[in-house]
Design a protein around this motif. Structure first.
Motif, PDB file in Angstrom:
ATOM      1  N   GLN A   1      31.614  46.449  40.958  1.00  0.00           N
ATOM      2  CA  GLN A   1      31.400  47.825  41.377  1.00  0.00           C
ATOM      3  C   GLN A   1      32.415  48.176  42.450  1.00  0.00           C
ATOM      4  OE1 GLN A   1      29.252  49.695  39.909  1.00  0.00           O
ATOM      5  NE2 GLN A   1      29.185  51.535  41.181  1.00  0.00           N
TER       6      GLN A   1
ATOM      7  N   HIS B   1      33.696  51.351  45.053  1.00  0.00           N
ATOM      8  CA  HIS B   1      33.337  52.608  45.695  1.00  0.00           C
ATOM      9  C   HIS B   1      34.590  53.243  46.283  1.00  0.00           C
ATOM     10  CE1 HIS B   1      29.040  51.793  45.362  1.00  0.00           C
ATOM     11  NE2 HIS B   1      29.332  50.548  45.694  1.00  0.00           N
TER      12      HIS B   1
ATOM     13  N   VAL C   1      35.677  56.490  48.758  1.00  0.00           N
ATOM     14  CA  VAL C   1      35.123  57.466  49.702  1.00  0.00           C
ATOM     15  C   VAL C   1      36.254  58.188  50.422  1.00  0.00           C
ATOM     16  CG1 VAL C   1      33.666  57.819  51.725  1.00  0.00           C
ATOM     17  CG2 VAL C   1      33.069  56.055  50.050  1.00  0.00           C
TER      18      VAL C   1
ATOM     19  N   GLY D   1      34.893  47.092  47.360  1.00  0.00           N
ATOM     20  CA  GLY D   1      34.197  46.413  46.280  1.00  0.00           C
ATOM     21  C   GLY D   1      34.954  45.186  45.844  1.00  0.00           C
TER      22      GLY D   1
ATOM     23  N   TYR E   1      38.791  55.096  39.247  1.00  0.00           N
ATOM     24  CA  TYR E   1      37.589  55.525  39.942  1.00  0.00           C
ATOM     25  C   TYR E   1      37.908  56.776  40.745  1.00  0.00           C
ATOM     26  CZ  TYR E   1      35.722  50.865  38.955  1.00  0.00           C
ATOM     27  OH  TYR E   1      35.289  49.722  38.335  1.00  0.00           O
TER      28      TYR E   1
END
Length: 123
Positions: A1, A3, A5, A26, A112
């Motif tokens: 996973q 992430h 931000v 991650g 992502y």
């Protein structure tokens, strides 16, 4: 996973500056490309700037000479320094990261997106 931000969006006057930050975290084996896109209501998301392995950069014509993309590889972070901001720069800015992650005995590369940060340029 993985992430992603973003931070740094704000209201700024024309001619002002902002610096956006985007951190990826991650189980990351490597990062291939990091980029910033922006989107306004009713329009498609558009590339603003990207930076790939070897510090190869690419900019939209509308931001050349005003925006600078850079990375801190140790922190898996990409920045977008925005100078001489114009009202037409107003948009939600999204960070995109192409990441290679371990998958079993191999690896997998996919992109992502962050959640977006609002930049408003207005007097």
């Amino acid at each position: 996973q993985v992430h992603v931000v973003e931070s740094g969006g704000d209201l700024v006057q024309p001619g002002g500056s902002l610096r956006l930050s985007c951190a990826a975290s991650g189980d990351i084996f490597s990062i291939n490309t990091m980029a910033w896109y922006h989107q306004t209501p009713g329009k498609q998301r558009e590339l603003v700037a990207s930076i790939a392995s070897g510090d190869i950069t690419n900019y939209a014509d509308s931001v050349k000479g005003r925006f600078t993309i850079s990375t801190d590889n140790a922190k898996n972070t990409v920045y977008l320094q925005m100078n001489n901001l114009k009202p037409e720069d107003t948009a939600v800015y999204y960070c995109y990261v192409a990441v290679t992650t371990p998958q079993g005995r191999g690896v997998m590369t996919r992109g992502y997106w962050g959640q977006g940060t609002q930049v408003t340029v207005s007097s």
